[in-house]
Scaffold this active site. Structure first.
Site, PDB file in Angstrom:
ATOM      1  N   VAL A  60      20.621   9.773 -10.998  1.00 51.98           N
ATOM      2  CA  VAL A  60      20.407  10.969 -10.162  1.00 51.98           C
ATOM      3  C   VAL A  60      20.459  12.271 -10.952  1.00 51.98           C
ATOM      4  CG1 VAL A  60      21.189   9.898  -8.001  1.00 51.98           C
ATOM      5  CG2 VAL A  60      22.841  11.134  -9.437  1.00 51.98           C
ATOM      6  N   SER A 138      33.760  14.946   0.813  1.00 53.27           N
ATOM      7  CA  SER A 138      35.091  14.332   0.693  1.00 53.27           C
ATOM      8  C   SER A 138      36.105  15.273   1.337  1.00 53.27           C
ATOM      9  CB  SER A 138      35.438  14.162  -0.791  1.00 53.27           C
ATOM     10  OG  SER A 138      36.822  13.902  -0.941  1.00 53.27           O
ATOM     11  N   TYR A 151      35.663  17.787  -9.130  1.00 58.37           N
ATOM     12  CA  TYR A 151      35.295  16.996  -7.941  1.00 58.37           C
ATOM     13  C   TYR A 151      35.335  17.865  -6.679  1.00 58.37           C
ATOM     14  CZ  TYR A 151      35.253  12.814  -4.922  1.00 58.37           C
ATOM     15  OH  TYR A 151      34.934  11.849  -3.985  1.00 58.37           O
ATOM     16  N   ALA A 152      36.389  18.684  -6.545  1.00 64.79           N
ATOM     17  CA  ALA A 152      36.505  19.560  -5.364  1.00 64.79           C
ATOM     18  C   ALA A 152      35.332  20.536  -5.305  1.00 64.79           C
ATOM     19  CB  ALA A 152      37.828  20.324  -5.401  1.00 64.79           C
ATOM     20  N   ALA A 153      34.976  21.101  -6.473  1.00 65.15           N
ATOM     21  CA  ALA A 153      33.845  22.043  -6.520  1.00 65.15           C
ATOM     22  C   ALA A 153      32.558  21.340  -6.081  1.00 65.15           C
ATOM     23  CB  ALA A 153      33.680  22.602  -7.928  1.00 65.15           C
ATOM     24  N   SER A 154      32.360  20.111  -6.563  1.00 65.83           N
ATOM     25  CA  SER A 154      31.117  19.391  -6.212  1.00 65.83           C
ATOM     26  C   SER A 154      31.081  19.056  -4.722  1.00 65.83           C
ATOM     27  CB  SER A 154      30.973  18.122  -7.059  1.00 65.83           C
ATOM     28  OG  SER A 154      31.915  17.133  -6.699  1.00 65.83           O
ATOM     29  N   LYS A 155      32.221  18.636  -4.177  1.00 71.24           N
ATOM     30  CA  LYS A 155      32.220  18.179  -2.773  1.00 71.24           C
ATOM     31  C   LYS A 155      32.208  19.355  -1.779  1.00 71.24           C
ATOM     32  CE  LYS A 155      32.001  13.842  -3.757  1.00 71.24           C
ATOM     33  NZ  LYS A 155      30.769  13.090  -3.494  1.00 71.24           N
ATOM     34  N   ILE A 184      39.370   5.770   0.540  1.00 74.30           N
ATOM     35  CA  ILE A 184      38.665   4.538   0.918  1.00 74.30           C
ATOM     36  C   ILE A 184      38.805   3.499  -0.193  1.00 74.30           C
ATOM     37  CG2 ILE A 184      36.452   3.601   1.738  1.00 74.30           C
ATOM     38  CD1 ILE A 184      37.576   5.979   3.453  1.00 74.30           C
TER      39      ILE A 184
HETATM   40  P1  NAP Z   1      31.839   3.710  -6.507  1.00 77.34           P
HETATM   41  O1  NAP Z   1      32.334   2.401  -5.968  1.00 77.34           O
HETATM   42  O2  NAP Z   1      32.291   4.123  -7.873  1.00 77.34           O
HETATM   43  O3  NAP Z   1      30.234   3.679  -6.456  1.00 77.34           O
HETATM   44  C1  NAP Z   1      29.469   4.727  -6.947  1.00 77.34           C
HETATM   45  C2  NAP Z   1      28.162   4.170  -7.477  1.00 77.34           C
HETATM   46  O4  NAP Z   1      27.368   5.286  -7.954  1.00 77.34           O
HETATM   47  C3  NAP Z   1      28.349   3.221  -8.677  1.00 77.34           C
HETATM   48  O5  NAP Z   1      27.505   2.102  -8.587  1.00 77.34           O
HETATM   49  C4  NAP Z   1      27.957   4.109  -9.855  1.00 77.34           C
HETATM   50  O6  NAP Z   1      27.509   3.399 -10.994  1.00 77.34           O
HETATM   51  C5  NAP Z   1      26.842   4.930  -9.233  1.00 77.34           C
HETATM   52  N1  NAP Z   1      26.518   6.103 -10.039  1.00 77.34           N
HETATM   53  C6  NAP Z   1      27.349   6.846 -10.814  1.00 77.34           C
HETATM   54  N2  NAP Z   1      26.660   7.788 -11.469  1.00 77.34           N
HETATM   55  C7  NAP Z   1      25.356   7.658 -11.084  1.00 77.34           C
HETATM   56  C8  NAP Z   1      24.153   8.323 -11.445  1.00 77.34           C
HETATM   57  N3  NAP Z   1      24.145   9.312 -12.338  1.00 77.34           N
HETATM   58  N4  NAP Z   1      22.997   7.925 -10.870  1.00 77.34           N
HETATM   59  C9  NAP Z   1      22.981   6.894  -9.997  1.00 77.34           C
HETATM   60  N5  NAP Z   1      24.080   6.197  -9.640  1.00 77.34           N
HETATM   61  C10 NAP Z   1      25.259   6.587 -10.182  1.00 77.34           C
HETATM   62  O7  NAP Z   1      32.229   4.928  -5.545  1.00 77.34           O
HETATM   63  P2  NAP Z   1      32.575   4.987  -3.964  1.00 77.34           P
HETATM   64  O8  NAP Z   1      34.042   5.048  -3.841  1.00 77.34           O
HETATM   65  O9  NAP Z   1      31.803   3.972  -3.214  1.00 77.34           O
HETATM   66  O10 NAP Z   1      32.051   6.463  -3.614  1.00 77.34           O
HETATM   67  C11 NAP Z   1      30.766   6.713  -3.054  1.00 77.34           C
HETATM   68  C12 NAP Z   1      30.678   8.185  -2.676  1.00 77.34           C
HETATM   69  O11 NAP Z   1      31.684   8.495  -1.711  1.00 77.34           O
HETATM   70  C13 NAP Z   1      30.907   9.140  -3.850  1.00 77.34           C
HETATM   71  O12 NAP Z   1      30.058  10.271  -3.729  1.00 77.34           O
HETATM   72  C14 NAP Z   1      32.349   9.551  -3.682  1.00 77.34           C
HETATM   73  O13 NAP Z   1      32.617  10.808  -4.265  1.00 77.34           O
HETATM   74  C15 NAP Z   1      32.455   9.588  -2.162  1.00 77.34           C
HETATM   75  N6  NAP Z   1      33.826   9.461  -1.700  1.00 77.34           N
HETATM   76  C16 NAP Z   1      34.575   8.352  -1.973  1.00 77.34           C
HETATM   77  C17 NAP Z   1      35.891   8.290  -1.532  1.00 77.34           C
HETATM   78  C18 NAP Z   1      36.773   7.086  -1.789  1.00 77.34           C
HETATM   79  O14 NAP Z   1      37.974   7.161  -1.457  1.00 77.34           O
HETATM   80  N7  NAP Z   1      36.271   5.998  -2.349  1.00 77.34           N
HETATM   81  C19 NAP Z   1      36.443   9.364  -0.819  1.00 77.34           C
HETATM   82  C20 NAP Z   1      35.652  10.484  -0.559  1.00 77.34           C
HETATM   83  C21 NAP Z   1      34.348  10.523  -1.000  1.00 77.34           C
HETATM   84  P3  NAP Z   1      28.612   3.033 -12.137  1.00 77.34           P
HETATM   85  O15 NAP Z   1      29.507   2.021 -11.547  1.00 77.34           O
HETATM   86  O16 NAP Z   1      27.783   2.507 -13.269  1.00 77.34           O
HETATM   87  O17 NAP Z   1      29.296   4.333 -12.466  1.00 77.34           O
END
Ligand code: NAP
Length: 243
Positions: A60, A138, A151-155, A184
């Site tokens: 991305v 987030s 992370y806070a700035a991005s979200k 999560i």
């Molecule tokens: P995750 O399990 O780490 O999954 C994220 C996926 O995005 C991974 O497959 C990762 O690949 C891929 N990715 C990373 N950089 C990328 C790039 N440049 N282009 C394309 N794909 C890329 O994370 P998640 O916990 O499911 O989180 C998903 C979203 O929810 C994120 O935006 C996160 O900030 C948000 N979120 C999560 C939580 C939580 O508690 N889990 C809370 C609030 C918000 P790699 O594995 O190779 O890096």
């Protein structure tokens, strides 16, 4: 079959919330364009999710790579109805120890990646006469967190873009909303120390971490016609953490 025949582009669809959302959407009849930089994980997920899970290696952060991939998706699947901007990373540190490269990396994936992908998708949604865009914010984008300047700035930026786009794209019948998950269970939070998880559980009125499917269900509702009069909103799915 709430998403029958709908084409959904999901970024970060090889892991965690993105993978569960792909799974949930496919069970509701959607055709998923699963985009991720992790090709091996996409391949593994594809074996389980079957022919409705179309795999696209996409980073991305790379503007041209995103544009070419989105063009290819439309050439393969004919349209895009739903975009889930889910790809995200963390690189936590106290501000005084945070290298500039870690600040840039998180902003590039979490914020610029959403700009790149949405910019490539929106012309196709306009051509088709509408769509739904959902962005991963987030709780940290709402109330901040120690060690998460980048992370806070991005979200928080995601929330601003969501509201700007809700106004800008409404004339094209494109709805734009964000989801703000709490804590999560995913590979992203596996690296969080247990004592921090216990503390977060104690601060969460529902007393536990969330499951990926609980975020996928929120995306499903906001992407479906049941949310046809909802745009520019940030839906907290956090067990009451930000009350
Ligand atoms: P995750 O399990 O780490 O999954 C994220 C996926 O995005 C991974 O497959 C990762 O690949 C891929 N990715 C990373 N950089 C990328 C790039 N440049 N282009 C394309 N794909 C890329 O994370 P998640 O916990 O499911 O989180 C998903 C979203 O929810 C994120 O935006 C996160 O900030 C948000 N979120 C999560 C939580 C939580 O508690 N889990 C809370 C609030 C918000 P790699 O594995 O190779 O890096």
């Amino acid at each position: 079959m709430r998403l029958d025949e709908k084409v959904a582009v999901i970024t970060g669809a090889a892991s965690g919330i993105g993978l569960e959302t792909a799974n949930r959407f496919i069970r509701e009849g959607a055709i998923v364009a699963a985009c991720d930089c992790n090709e091996d994980a996409l391949g593994e997920a594809g074996k389980r999710l079957g022919k409705q899970y179309h795999i696209y290696k996409m980073d991305v952060t790379k503007h041209d790579n995103v544009k070419k991939t989105i063009d290819k998706i439309v050439s393969d699947l004919k349209k895009i109805d739903i975009l889930i901007n889910n790809a995200g990373i963390t690189k936590d540190n106290f501000l005084v120890n945070m290298p500039e490269s870690d600040f840039d990396a998180v902003i590039n994936v979490n914020l610029k990646g959403v700009y790149n992908t949405t910019k490539a998708v929106v012309p196709y949604m306009i051509e088709k006469g509408g769509g739904a865009i959902l962005n991963a914010s987030s709780v940290v984008g709402i109330y901040g967190n120690v060690g998460q300047t980048n992370y806070a700035a991005s979200k928080a930026g995601i929330i601003g873009m969501t509201k700007a786009w809700a106004k800008e794209f409404a004339r094209y019948k494109i709805r734009v909303n964000a989801v703000a998950p709490g804590f999560i269970k995913t590979p992203m939070t596996k690296k969080v120390p247990q004592k921090v998880i216990d503390y977060m559980d104690s601060k969460t009125p529902l007393g536990r971490m969330g499951e990926s499917v609980e975020i996928a269900d929120a995306y499903l509702f906001l992407a479906s016609d049941e949310a046809s009069f909802i745009t520019g909103q940030v839906l907290g799915v956090d067990g009451g953490l930000v009350i």
